[in-house]
Every structure is written in structure tokens, then in C-alpha cells.
Scaffold this active site. Structure first.
Site, PDB file in Angstrom:
ATOM      1  N   GLU A 113       0.890  -1.155  -0.094  1.00 18.46           N
ATOM      2  CA  GLU A 113       0.009  -0.042   0.039  1.00 18.46           C
ATOM      3  C   GLU A 113       0.798   1.079   0.079  1.00 18.46           C
ATOM      4  O   GLU A 113       1.833   1.054   0.510  1.00 18.46           O
ATOM      5  CB  GLU A 113      -1.011  -0.114   1.385  1.00 18.46           C
ATOM      6  CG  GLU A 113      -1.700  -1.177   1.360  1.00 18.46           C
ATOM      7  CD  GLU A 113      -2.266  -1.395   2.810  1.00 18.46           C
ATOM      8  OE1 GLU A 113      -2.285  -0.291   3.581  1.00 18.46           O
ATOM      9  OE2 GLU A 113      -3.131  -2.219   2.965  1.00 18.46           O
ATOM     10  N   LYS A 115       1.939   4.694   1.590  1.00 18.23           N
ATOM     11  CA  LYS A 115       2.019   5.269   2.987  1.00 18.23           C
ATOM     12  C   LYS A 115       1.621   6.706   2.873  1.00 18.23           C
ATOM     13  O   LYS A 115       2.281   7.487   2.420  1.00 18.23           O
ATOM     14  CB  LYS A 115       3.411   5.265   3.690  1.00 18.23           C
ATOM     15  CG  LYS A 115       3.177   5.538   5.035  1.00 18.23           C
ATOM     16  CD  LYS A 115       4.932   5.142   5.720  1.00 18.23           C
ATOM     17  CE  LYS A 115       4.995   5.421   7.136  1.00 18.23           C
ATOM     18  NZ  LYS A 115       4.776   6.840   7.290  1.00 18.23           N
ATOM     19  N   ASP A 117       0.674  10.507   3.979  1.00 19.39           N
ATOM     20  CA  ASP A 117       1.241  11.277   4.769  1.00 19.39           C
ATOM     21  C   ASP A 117       0.216  12.177   5.565  1.00 19.39           C
ATOM     22  O   ASP A 117       0.017  13.308   4.785  1.00 19.39           O
ATOM     23  CB  ASP A 117       2.343  11.907   4.063  1.00 19.39           C
ATOM     24  CG  ASP A 117       3.273  12.671   5.003  1.00 19.39           C
ATOM     25  OD1 ASP A 117       3.135  12.256   6.502  1.00 19.39           O
ATOM     26  OD2 ASP A 117       4.179  13.538   4.583  1.00 19.39           O
ATOM     27  N   TYR A 225      -7.115   2.006   5.737  1.00 24.48           N
ATOM     28  CA  TYR A 225      -6.359   0.883   5.414  1.00 24.48           C
ATOM     29  C   TYR A 225      -6.257  -0.432   6.617  1.00 24.48           C
ATOM     30  O   TYR A 225      -5.374  -1.264   6.371  1.00 24.48           O
ATOM     31  CB  TYR A 225      -4.971   1.548   5.266  1.00 24.48           C
ATOM     32  CG  TYR A 225      -4.436   2.473   6.297  1.00 24.48           C
ATOM     33  CD1 TYR A 225      -4.120   1.972   7.399  1.00 24.48           C
ATOM     34  CD2 TYR A 225      -4.073   3.753   5.796  1.00 24.48           C
ATOM     35  CE1 TYR A 225      -3.467   2.588   8.569  1.00 24.48           C
ATOM     36  CE2 TYR A 225      -3.367   4.487   6.937  1.00 24.48           C
ATOM     37  CZ  TYR A 225      -3.358   4.208   8.250  1.00 24.48           C
ATOM     38  OH  TYR A 225      -2.696   4.862   9.111  1.00 24.48           O
ATOM     39  N   LYS A 310      10.150   3.935   3.170  1.00 22.49           N
ATOM     40  CA  LYS A 310      10.072   5.264   3.094  1.00 22.49           C
ATOM     41  C   LYS A 310      11.105   5.779   2.059  1.00 22.49           C
ATOM     42  O   LYS A 310      12.245   5.593   1.792  1.00 22.49           O
ATOM     43  CB  LYS A 310      10.526   6.063   4.455  1.00 22.49           C
ATOM     44  CG  LYS A 310       9.586   5.925   5.467  1.00 22.49           C
ATOM     45  CD  LYS A 310       8.960   6.975   6.113  1.00 22.49           C
ATOM     46  CE  LYS A 310       9.642   7.419   7.551  1.00 22.49           C
ATOM     47  NZ  LYS A 310       9.096   8.630   7.981  1.00 22.49           N
ATOM     48  N   CYS A 404      12.886  49.040   5.101  1.00 14.21           N
ATOM     49  CA  CYS A 404      11.975  48.679   4.039  1.00 14.21           C
ATOM     50  C   CYS A 404      12.553  48.829   2.661  1.00 14.21           C
ATOM     51  O   CYS A 404      13.229  49.940   2.164  1.00 14.21           O
ATOM     52  CB  CYS A 404      10.854  49.386   4.030  1.00 14.21           C
ATOM     53  SG  CYS A 404       9.659  48.898   2.530  1.00 14.21           S
ATOM     54  N   CYS A 407      10.429  51.645   0.439  1.00 10.04           N
ATOM     55  CA  CYS A 407      10.150  53.013   0.730  1.00 10.04           C
ATOM     56  C   CYS A 407      11.283  53.285   1.807  1.00 10.04           C
ATOM     57  O   CYS A 407      11.392  54.602   2.151  1.00 10.04           O
ATOM     58  CB  CYS A 407       8.862  53.224   1.449  1.00 10.04           C
ATOM     59  SG  CYS A 407       8.850  52.495   2.926  1.00 10.04           S
ATOM     60  N   CYS A 422       7.033  46.819   7.789  1.00 12.41           N
ATOM     61  CA  CYS A 422       7.145  48.150   7.310  1.00 12.41           C
ATOM     62  C   CYS A 422       6.041  49.071   7.925  1.00 12.41           C
ATOM     63  O   CYS A 422       4.973  48.853   7.503  1.00 12.41           O
ATOM     64  CB  CYS A 422       7.267  48.393   5.879  1.00 12.41           C
ATOM     65  SG  CYS A 422       7.167  50.051   5.319  1.00 12.41           S
ATOM     66  N   CYS A 428       3.945  53.352   1.418  1.00 14.34           N
ATOM     67  CA  CYS A 428       4.800  52.257   0.759  1.00 14.34           C
ATOM     68  C   CYS A 428       4.070  51.647  -0.372  1.00 14.34           C
ATOM     69  O   CYS A 428       3.124  50.978  -0.207  1.00 14.34           O
ATOM     70  CB  CYS A 428       4.971  51.115   2.048  1.00 14.34           C
ATOM     71  SG  CYS A 428       6.174  49.963   1.454  1.00 14.34           S
TER      72      CYS A 428
END
Ligand code: IVH
Length: 667
Positions: A113, A115, A117, A225, A310, A404, A407, A422, A428
Site C-alpha cells: 500500500e 504510506k 502522509d 487501511y 520510506k 524597508c 520605501c 514596514c 509604501c
């Protein structure tokens, strides 16, 4: 290795693994790959076996990890939820096969099967109805997340057909398909909330939400499963469970007569997993026969009849050329790594998100470094480590910007936040343009205007904030480059149409930090008008469901700016909807959006007509007869026998009045 060295190494590994466990489970911010973590864990287990005198009950090797959350009721599993032994190597699969064959001397099959996640879940069914859904927790007991799990539409509330045991547990994985994850993260960023690192974290976080109506909006899915003690073979039990209405991933499941066929399955899916709509991190191999499973039994923590292989996450090594910075509409600064282009998992990677300055510090990153890049569930690849051995001697420590990039304003950072902002909200350019882009977006005012056009209008000083859109004139537009009579007319019309957009969406469109679509709806319903919201004090705002200190503070701050109040006046003058109209005022939600119901029988708390109008009022569809488009049959006492039969044969969930009220958070 001598005893002293082994002791040192064991202590170091424990310390490091504890740290990484915390970063992974608590902070949801892993610093190393699963592969590296598993390698360290394996080394620790090996050393602890070789030097049992250093064993310790609190070693990280002794725990399966816990996701216990005190706000959910704790429930003991009917039988423990085990985890699986895992490996990254084919040799170890051969060893597994040899161990199995030592005990099972006759012929047998393996079942391969994928796996999945996500988050492991155990579902208990009693007399064909879902009784309880419990997370793995510490393996012995977990959190009762039944209410949240009931919102997952692929999980049957009632089973089909017959032949299932009176009471049984079935186990599987709750996950978030990648498309739903991307959508959700885009939304979070839009609301100024931090994105989830990957679909698994997002699924885990969602399952632990206290408000199941929020869970219902996230497209969680569930593959089952494992079903114990039914029939003689695992594969056959899965096929049976599919008949009962469970989502069983048989298309990703295959019988293998021997190890060669197992390897074929692994090779195939190592390539094709990338085209699937969900994340997988490996393959699970199980002995098919329940009798043999029983003979093989368990070690202290894991079954001897199954193992997980895995896949290695793909990783590339490349150079960090520079770091640039993006300014969002809320002023949030996001650092971005510009990489020497490198090919990874079939695409060329040039950029990686660095999230914030803490992340750069954690990685110990420097410009010019050789870095490792991985692509996990996330679309944007991320830097997982630095090859410090390859660092040039003249390399300098990284310095985060303090003003920033657009600006030049000095950046600010609130004590409890990882992000720099900022503060030049109204001056800005990327912030101003970002707010306009948000305002016109589809879920907000739905004005049909391209980003490049916003930029053009901004540069020509025709728009400096959202209310200026309503002052645009046809003649101004046609004079601009790239505008034809038709496109100018279309834009004016689209802006005009937006004046009909209902107030909750206008409120969302204002782009107040932390006020997303849901909160905007709740605020609109509670206060009825923007005027009332602007005049509300902190405590009054807190009375609204889902509004806490953070959101209330943000709303107060937003309207403390004279400029924002002027913008509201501009919108009011233009005729934008700043209050609910009467029909919207009735209590309505979108909790049932996209769901269709048929109602049958008589009920205790509400009349049948009440239930039908509650369906409509909350965004669902009430149908008179069952068809393939029906999702739920709400059955009271004395339900129509034809409807019941039809629903059963079509695998449509049959739910009670209380189940339904639960979906509306009313029970
Ligand atoms: S079988 C005793 N099958 O992987 C039965 N687990 O590392 C144990 N998982 O806790 C589970 N896909 O959350 C099994 N096809 C699959 C799986 C699977 C994902 C997860 C599950 C388990 C973990 C073990």
C-alpha cells in the site's frame, strides 16, 4: 566504540532528538528532514541495544510521539494504535522478508500500500453508525475528535449493505490533498496569517480546531487501511470495507507474491506518487493473512507482520546567491533566497522561501553558502541545511535588513512575532498596491482589473487607495496606454457592479489584518453595519464569535487611522454597501455550502419545514428526492421507507436531527 564514547554519543543523540521532536511536534517547524531524523533515531536505538546499561525510560526512542490536546476528551483505544517499523533500504526489506519466512514456512502474499502522509485516526462503528473518532495520541489513548471527523464527507456516518460486525474499529489516515492545502495557505497569507509548512501539519492543525464548522470548510479526506478481525485476509477485508462505504485506496494497493513484486510496486510509486493529488512518503508492506499476522505478532511497539519503506525526499545542493525581500499588503516582510539554479524533482529551482529572520538565524545562513534544498509537500522548495564545511573563510555573518526595501522606512517587529513589518502603511507602494489587489480580488469586490493595470493607474497617480477606484472616469482611462474604448468601458462597468457586493464581502475587502472571510461575516452579522463596527469598543468586539484580542486590537488600530476613516467615507459616497440589507440580517451562515440534503420523517426539536429552511439559510441545498447529487438524508422518526432504501443503496449518509444540528454547531 568503547563504553565511554557510546555513552557520550547516546546522550548527544537524545539531546538532539528531543530538540527536533519539539521543533516538529510543538513548533511545527522542523529543522531537519525526516530522513535525517530517522537516521539519528536508528543510531540511538542501535547504541541503546548494544549498551543496555545506558537505557533510560525517558529516552526519545521510547516514545511514539504524542499529539494529545487537553481540550479534547481523552479516550482509550480498544486496542493500541501501533506505529510501524520503517526503513529506507532494500536490504532491510530483505531482512524483514527473511524474518517473516523464519516464522511462516508456508506460502503467503504481501499486500503493498502507499504510506499516506497525514494524521492516523481510529474510527469506531456500532450497529453500522459512526460512534467515535480518536487520534493516535500516545498509542494507548488519544483525543476524541468525532465532531471534527464527522465533517469529512468521505467518512460514512452510516454504513451500507450488511455483514459488518456489531462493533468494530477501522483505522486510516486523514490527509489534506495538495490543491486544498495550496488554496488554504493562499487564503491564510491573504489574511495576514502564517502559512502551514506542509499538508500534514495543516491536516493535524485542522483536526484539532475547536470549531468544527471551520473544519468543515477545509477539504480533509480520509483513506482507511486497516480493519482487524474480519474475514481471513487483509486484502479481502479492505474490499469488504469498501462495500460498506469506506474510502479504501484499492487503486493504490496491490497483492505481491514475493519480494521482487514488492520492489516493482516501490519502483513504480517512487515515480508516479508525484502525479497524485496527495502526499505519500513511502510504501507499507503487510502480510495478507490474518492468521499469519497473529502468528508473527508484535514487538513492544510495532507489528512484526508489516513494515514501511520510506522514499527519500529529493534534495539538491546549490549556492545561495543573495536574499531579497518582498513587502506584503500588511507591510509584512518575507525574505526570499535567490539560488544558483539547480534541478530538483523535475523542475529547476531558483528561489526558496525563508519565512522570516528567525528562520535564517536557525539555519545559520550566509550569502554565498552552499545549501541543501528539499521539496516536500510544499510547492515552494525550502532550504533545510547549510554545508558549513564548504563555507569560504571570508564569508560574513548574515545581516537582516532594518529598513524597508521599497520605501526605506525603519522596520518594526512586535515582541511576540517572528515577522518584521514596514510601518509606512499609507506611503509604501507595494503595501498600497497590495491592498488594492486584495480589494478587487474575486472573493472580495470581484473587480476585473489586472495587477499590471493597478500598477499603471498607481504610477499615473489616478489611484492612491481603494476608494479612488470609484472616482475613475472613462475619459481618464482611454487616454492611457494599453487601454482601448472597450477595456476602459469594461473596467468602469466592473467597478460599478461592485457597488452591489454585499457588506460582509466589502468588510473582508477592506483588508483589515486578521479579518478573513469568516470573521468578516461574523462581524457583519453581529454589528449590521460598518458604522457600528467602527464605533465598537474593544470589549464589544470580543463578544463576536471567533474574535479574540488579536483581531479586536487589529480592528481598533485600523480605524484609529484618520486615513482609513476617510477611505470609508469615500466608499460610502460612492454607494458601496456598508451595511447588511434586511434579508442578510436573518441568521445565516455558509456552513453547508455545497452540500445537498433530503429530509424525511418527523423530528423532535424542529419541524420538517424548519429544517429545510435552516438548510437553505446556511448555504445548503434542500432537495425533494434522492439523486446522485444528494449527500445527506436527514431521517427523523417514521422516515419514508423508499428514501431510506434508496439512500442506503446509493451509499448516501443517513444522519439524525442531532447530527444535522451538530453540523450547524447547534446541538
Ligand atoms: S498500517 C498496525 N498502512 O504510518 C497497523 N499505516 O509509520 C499500522 N500510515 O501510524 C498502520 N499509510 O499513521 C498503515 N497504508 C498504511 C499507511 C499507514 C500511512 C501511517 C499510519 C501509521 C504510520 C506508521
Amino acid at each position: 566504540m568503547n563504553r565511554e564514547q557510546a555513552k557520550d554519543r547516546i546522550l548527544t543523540l537524545r539531546r538532539e532528538l528531543n530538540h527536533h521532536n519539539h521543533m516538529y511536534y510543538v513548533m511545527a517547524h522542523p529543522e531537519i528532514s525526516d530522513y535525517d531524523f530517522d537516521q539519528m533515531m536508528e543510531e540511538l536505538i542501535r547504541l541503546e541495544n548494544d549498551f543496555p546499561e545506558f537505557s533510560d525510560d525517558n529516552s526519545p526512542s521510547k516514545r511514539v510521539g504524542s499529539d494529545i490536546n487537553l481540550e479534547f476528551e481523552q479516550v482509550r483505544h480498544n486496542y493500541p494504535m501501533m506505529s510501524l517499523g520503517n526503513t529506507y533500504s532494500r536490504e532491510e526489506l530483505e531482512e524483514f522478508d527473511a524474518r517473516v519466512k523464519k516464522i511462516i514456512t508456508s506460502e503467503f502474499d504481501y499486500i503493498c500500500e502507499l504510506k499516506y502522509d497525514g494524521v492516523a485516526i481510529s474510527l469506531t462503528y456500532k450497529n453500522g453508525s459512526l460512534l467515535r473518532a480518536v487520534t493516535r495520541g500516545d498509542g494507548e489513548k488519544g483525543d476524541d475528535v468525532t465532531r471534527n471527523v464527522k465533517t469529512i464527507r468521505s467518512i460514512p456516518l452510516k454504513l451500507n449493505g450488511s455483514g459488518y460486525p456489531d462493533e468494530f474499529d477501522i483505522r486510516g489516515e486523514i490527509f489534506l490533498p495538495r490543491a486544498g492545502f495550496d488554496k488554504m495557505n493562499a487564503q491564510r497569507m491573504e489574511n495576514g496569517e502564517p502559512p502551514f509548512a506542509n499538508p500534514r501539519n495543516a491536516a493535524a492543525g485542522t483536526l484539532k480546531l475547536q470549531n468544527s464548522s471551520l473544519v468543515a470548510k477545509r477539504p480533509l479526506d480520509c483513506y482507511l487501511y486497516y480493519l482487524s478481525g474480519t474475514g481471513f485476509f487483509h486484502y479481502d477485508s479492505l474490499k469488504m470495507a469498501r462495500e460498506w462505504g469506506f474510502k479504501i485506496p484499492l487503486e493504490y494497493t496491490k497483492k505481491a507474491k514475493n519480494l521482487d513484486e514488492v520492489f516493482e510496486f516501490i519502483d513504480y510509486w517512487d515515480v508516479h506518487r508525484k502525479d497524485q493529488p496527495f502526499d505519500t512518503d513511502g510504501v507499507v508492506i503487510k502480510v495478507d493473512s490474518f492468521q499469519f499476522q497473529e502468528q508473527l505478532g508484535f514487538t513492544a511497539k510495532i507489528p512484526r507482520w508489516a513494515i514501511a519503506y520510506k522514499f527519500k525526499t529529493e534534495r539538491a545542493r546549490t549556492r545561495l546567491n543573495s536574499v531579497s525581500y518582498q513587502v506584503g499588503r500588511t507591510g509584512a516582510i518575507t525574505p526570499v533566497a535567490n539560488l544558483e539554479p539547480v534541478s530538483l524533482a523535475g523542475t529547476v529551482v531558483k528561489r526558496a522561501s525563508l519565512y522570516n529572520s528567525d528562520q535564517i538565524e536557525l539555519l545559520g545562513l550566509r550569502v554565498g553558502d552552499w545549501v541543501y534544498v528539499e521539496k516536500g509537500g510544499e510547492i515552494i522548495p525550502k532550504i533545510v541545511g547549510v554545508d558549513t564545511d564548504a563555507r569560504e573563510t571570508e564569508s560574513k555573518e548574515f545581516v537582516y535588513i532594518n529598513s524597508c526595501p521599497d520605501c526605506g522606512s525603519p522596520l518594526v517587529r512586535n515582541n511576540d512575532e517572528a515577522i518584521h513589518y514596514c510601518p509606512n502603511t499609507f506611503g509604501c507602494p507595494p503595501q498600497i498596491k497590495g491592498r488594492i489587489e486584495h480589494f478587487v480580488s474575486r472573493k472580495a469586490m470581484d473587480i476585473n482589473i489586472a495587477e499590471a493595470t493597478i500598477d499603471q493607474l498607481f504610477r499615473h497617480r489616478l489611484i492612491a487607495d481603494i476608494s479612488d477606484l470609484y472616482k475613475l472616469e472613462y475619459m481618464q482611462l482611454v487616454m492611457l496606454e494599453r487601454f482601448a474604448e472597450k477595456s476602459a468601458g469594461n473596467l468602469i462597468k466592473s467597478i460599478e457592479d461592485s457597488k452591489k457586493i454585499p457588506f460582509p464581502r466589502v468588510l473582508y475587502a477592506l483588508g483589515i489584518r486578521f479579518v478573513g472571510e469568516t470573521v468578516a461575516k461574523k462581524l457583519a452579522r453581529h454589528f449590521g453595519s460598518l458604522e457600528n463596527i467602527m464605533n465598537a469598543g474593544f470589549d464589544e468586539l470580543l463578544e463576536v464569535e471567533e474574535v479574540g484580542d488579536k483581531i479586536a486590537g487589529s480592528i481598533i488600530e485600523h480605524f484609529s487611522f484618520a486615513r482609513n476613516r476617510e477611505i470609508v467615507s469615500g466608499l460610502r459616497d460612492a454607494g458601496v454597501q456598508l451595511e447588511l440589507n434586511r434579508s442578510e440580517n436573518e441568521s445565516s451562515t455558509n456552513l453547508l455550502a455545497g452540500m445537498s440534503f433530503v429530509v424525511t420523517g418527523s423530528f423532535e426539536k424542529y419541524s420538517r419545514d424548519d429544517i429545510k429552511s435552516m438548510i437553505e439559510q446556511n448555504g445548503g441545498k434542500s432537495m425533494s428526492g434522492i439523486s446522485s447529487g444528494t449527500q445527506y438524508l436527514i431521517a427523523g422518526s417514521k422516515p419514508g421507507p423508499d428514501k431510506m432504501k434508496k439512500a442506503e443503496s446509493m451509499g448516501i449518509a443517513i444522519i439524525s436531527e442531532d447530527d444535522f444540528l451538530g453540523m450547524l454547531n447547534k446541538s
